[in-house]
Design a protein around this motif. Structure first.
Motif, PDB file in Angstrom:
ATOM      1  N   TRP A  88      24.602  28.173  83.552  1.00  0.00           N
ATOM      2  CA  TRP A  88      25.611  27.701  84.503  1.00  0.00           C
ATOM      3  C   TRP A  88      25.180  26.362  85.116  1.00  0.00           C
ATOM      4  O   TRP A  88      26.006  25.451  85.279  1.00  0.00           O
ATOM      5  N   GLY A  89      23.891  26.235  85.468  1.00  0.00           N
ATOM      6  CA  GLY A  89      23.415  24.994  86.066  1.00  0.00           C
ATOM      7  C   GLY A  89      23.550  23.799  85.139  1.00  0.00           C
ATOM      8  O   GLY A  89      23.899  22.701  85.575  1.00  0.00           O
ATOM      9  N   VAL A  90      23.304  24.011  83.841  1.00  0.00           N
ATOM     10  CA  VAL A  90      23.463  22.927  82.873  1.00  0.00           C
ATOM     11  C   VAL A  90      24.919  22.478  82.808  1.00  0.00           C
ATOM     12  O   VAL A  90      25.227  21.277  82.819  1.00  0.00           O
ATOM     13  N   MET A  91      25.836  23.447  82.749  1.00  0.00           N
ATOM     14  CA  MET A  91      27.258  23.089  82.713  1.00  0.00           C
ATOM     15  C   MET A  91      27.683  22.389  83.992  1.00  0.00           C
ATOM     16  O   MET A  91      28.470  21.430  83.967  1.00  0.00           O
ATOM     17  N   TYR A  92      27.177  22.864  85.125  1.00  0.00           N
ATOM     18  CA  TYR A  92      27.522  22.253  86.405  1.00  0.00           C
ATOM     19  C   TYR A  92      27.020  20.816  86.454  1.00  0.00           C
ATOM     20  O   TYR A  92      27.706  19.913  86.974  1.00  0.00           O
ATOM     21  N   PHE A  93      25.834  20.573  85.895  1.00  0.00           N
ATOM     22  CA  PHE A  93      25.289  19.221  85.849  1.00  0.00           C
ATOM     23  C   PHE A  93      26.148  18.319  84.952  1.00  0.00           C
ATOM     24  O   PHE A  93      26.484  17.185  85.319  1.00  0.00           O
ATOM     25  N   VAL A  94      26.508  18.814  83.768  1.00  0.00           N
ATOM     26  CA  VAL A  94      27.339  18.037  82.847  1.00  0.00           C
ATOM     27  C   VAL A  94      28.714  17.772  83.442  1.00  0.00           C
ATOM     28  O   VAL A  94      29.323  16.722  83.196  1.00  0.00           O
ATOM     29  N   ALA A  95      29.205  18.718  84.264  1.00  0.00           N
ATOM     30  CA  ALA A  95      30.531  18.547  84.882  1.00  0.00           C
ATOM     31  C   ALA A  95      30.527  17.526  86.006  1.00  0.00           C
ATOM     32  O   ALA A  95      31.584  17.200  86.553  1.00  0.00           O
ATOM     33  N   GLY A  96      29.344  17.029  86.369  1.00  0.00           N
ATOM     34  CA  GLY A  96      29.283  15.978  87.372  1.00  0.00           C
ATOM     35  C   GLY A  96      28.849  16.433  88.743  1.00  0.00           C
ATOM     36  O   GLY A  96      29.260  15.839  89.748  1.00  0.00           O
ATOM     37  N   ALA A  97      28.031  17.470  88.835  1.00  0.00           N
ATOM     38  CA  ALA A  97      27.576  17.945  90.138  1.00  0.00           C
ATOM     39  C   ALA A  97      26.595  16.948  90.751  1.00  0.00           C
ATOM     40  O   ALA A  97      25.777  16.366  90.033  1.00  0.00           O
ATOM     41  N   PRO A  98      26.636  16.755  92.062  1.00  0.00           N
ATOM     42  CA  PRO A  98      25.677  15.843  92.701  1.00  0.00           C
ATOM     43  C   PRO A  98      24.264  16.400  92.639  1.00  0.00           C
ATOM     44  O   PRO A  98      24.053  17.611  92.726  1.00  0.00           O
ATOM     45  N   ILE A  99      23.299  15.514  92.495  1.00  0.00           N
ATOM     46  CA  ILE A  99      21.909  15.916  92.371  1.00  0.00           C
ATOM     47  C   ILE A  99      21.444  16.697  93.598  1.00  0.00           C
ATOM     48  O   ILE A  99      20.686  17.672  93.493  1.00  0.00           O
ATOM     49  N   VAL A 100      21.896  16.288  94.786  1.00  0.00           N
ATOM     50  CA  VAL A 100      21.468  16.967  96.016  1.00  0.00           C
ATOM     51  C   VAL A 100      21.873  18.438  95.983  1.00  0.00           C
ATOM     52  O   VAL A 100      21.091  19.324  96.347  1.00  0.00           O
ATOM     53  N   LEU A 101      23.085  18.682  95.516  1.00  0.00           N
ATOM     54  CA  LEU A 101      23.557  20.067  95.445  1.00  0.00           C
ATOM     55  C   LEU A 101      22.740  20.873  94.436  1.00  0.00           C
ATOM     56  O   LEU A 101      22.381  22.030  94.693  1.00  0.00           O
ATOM     57  N   LEU A 102      22.423  20.256  93.296  1.00  0.00           N
ATOM     58  CA  LEU A 102      21.613  20.949  92.301  1.00  0.00           C
ATOM     59  C   LEU A 102      20.220  21.251  92.840  1.00  0.00           C
ATOM     60  O   LEU A 102      19.657  22.321  92.575  1.00  0.00           O
ATOM     61  N   LEU A 103      19.656  20.324  93.608  1.00  0.00           N
ATOM     62  CA  LEU A 103      18.343  20.564  94.208  1.00  0.00           C
ATOM     63  C   LEU A 103      18.409  21.703  95.221  1.00  0.00           C
ATOM     64  O   LEU A 103      17.473  22.520  95.314  1.00  0.00           O
ATOM     65  N   CYS A 104      19.497  21.773  95.968  1.00  0.00           N
ATOM     66  CA  CYS A 104      19.661  22.877  96.923  1.00  0.00           C
ATOM     67  C   CYS A 104      19.748  24.214  96.198  1.00  0.00           C
ATOM     68  O   CYS A 104      19.167  25.222  96.634  1.00  0.00           O
ATOM     69  N   ILE A 105      20.473  24.228  95.079  1.00  0.00           N
ATOM     70  CA  ILE A 105      20.584  25.457  94.289  1.00  0.00           C
ATOM     71  C   ILE A 105      19.220  25.844  93.718  1.00  0.00           C
ATOM     72  O   ILE A 105      18.830  27.016  93.730  1.00  0.00           O
TER      73      ILE A 105
END
Length: 388
Positions: free
Chosen positions: A188-205
């Motif tokens: 899910w995280g890979v897809m969310y990253f490819v979909a354009g998620a902000p880096i800050v949000l990914l770091l929080c996750i």
């Protein structure tokens, strides 16, 4: 310009399904999967007879079952690869509903087969592990939700997919099955990253995942025992990791010889979670590198073909499927060489297991359907479809 760089596969009017499928499918990926299955049968011939003898079964009982379920998996893979992306998406949504309900009911009707984790439904003649089937259909469903959120006036698909993955991770952690939970969250995280998620949000996750790991360590004896065993500098030679480590060391570059390995007599999971140890002992580093090469071909070929895809749904779902496939193989082999804690995860298309094989056939079939060469059309057509 895009067509000049990547090329297209113009549709031929009235072309039958099979010739069109053969012309557009990724034959390198399909060949690599078939070779992985062949390697799995070869290793099954070496690893499973001791287990069959201990259980009072015929010498090739597990090999015959693997051949049967593997045949079903290959047929499923080929049939799924012939479907259109729209049909794959519809079936994945229905499959997700069924698999999610099955996963939620496991605490009430499931069994652990004495392994301390309730992950299976037992039907006497066979068992089913719902999490294996949930992973590919969830990835496709989540990819659809994320793609829909990018449309004008689309639903909050990213948020909805996040709530779903958190629920699924919670259900898997209750079994407990932290390996499948981590793999699902990673896809899910890979897809969310490819979909354009902000880096800050990914770091929080990512920080939340680490926090959950500390919580699980304190709350779950099963989880803590595996982490402690991984962090312990001394390897108990009587554990599965100890037997696997010794087998890999004994194998060297060319192995001890076909049928001469000893680890299969000591490891209860030699035909499933630690089958790479059997390969390393009897055939050496040569076969292990060949297996790694086959997985690399599947991952790299698929990612390159997905880079050409303009449809956001196909790109997201395909990326999630191939990354999940590759990382599962990495986790299995990483556990065997003690780079990762023990997780009870199979090696795709190589390890024994009916649920794993058939679910893998579904996942790779979806991936082949998404990576088939197809006309991309003009980029304006994509935006025009979004406007409607």
């Amino acid at each position: 310009m895009t067509e000049m760089v990547y090329g297209t596969a113009p549709m031929r009017a009235g072309e039958p399904v099979l010739p069109r499928w053969w012309r557009t499918v990724d034959k390198w990926t399909m060949s690599a999967i078939l070779m992985l299955f062949g390697v799995g049968l070869l290793l099954g011939l070496a690893a499973s007879p001791p287990l069959a003898a201990r259980n009072g079964l015929g010498s090739f009982h597990y090999v015959e079952r693997q051949l049967f379920f593997g045949g079903l998996a290959i047929v499923t893979m080929l049939l799924t690869s012939m479907m259109s992306p729209a049909l794959v998406r519809r079936l994945a949504v229905l499959g997700f509903i069924a698999a999610f309900i099955s996963l939620a009911l496991l605490p009430f009707f499931g069994t652990d087969f004495g392994k301390g984790a309730v992950r299976w439904y037992s039907f006497g003649f066979a068992s089913v592990q719902p999490s294996e089937f949930l992973k590919p259909v969830f990835v496709v469903f989540a990819g659809w939700l994320m793609a829909a959120s990018q449309e004008v006036g689309g639903p909050p698909g990213k948020s909805f997919s996040f709530l779903l993955v958190c629920t699924i991770v919670g259900l898997l952690a209750m079994q407990p099955d932290f390996g499948q939970a981590a793999l699902t969250m990673f896809a899910w995280g890979v897809m969310y990253f490819v979909a354009g998620a902000p880096i800050v949000l990914l770091l929080c996750i990512a920080g939340g995942v680490v926090g959950f790991g500390f919580f699980a360590y304190g709350a779950s004896e099963h989880f803590a025992r595996r982490i402690d065993g991984f962090l312990n500098p001394e390897i108990d030679p009587r554990t599965q990791l100890g037997y696997a480590t010794n087998a890999i060391q004994e194998g060297g570059f060319f192995g001890v010889g076909v049928g001469e390995g000893q680890v299969k007599w000591s490891l209860p999971d030699a035909h499933t979670d630690f089958i790479i140890a059997v390969a390393a002992e009897e055939y050496g580093l040569v076969l292990v590198l060949f297996i790694i090469l086959l997985y690399t071909v599947v991952v790299v070929r698929s990612l390159f073909r997905l880079m050409r895809e303009r449809d956001p749904f196909i790109r997201l779902a395909g990326t999630g499927l191939v990354c999940m496939f590759g990382v599962q193989a990495m986790i299995n082999m990483g556990v065997a060489v003690r780079l990762l804690p023990a997780k009870g995860m199979t090696l795709p298309f190589v390890s024994y297991g009916g649920s794993s094989l058939i679910a893998g056939g579904i996942a790779v079939g979806m991936l082949l359907a998404f990576t088939r060469t197809r006309p991309q059309g003009e980029i304006a057509d994509v935006f025009q479809r979004r406007g409607h």
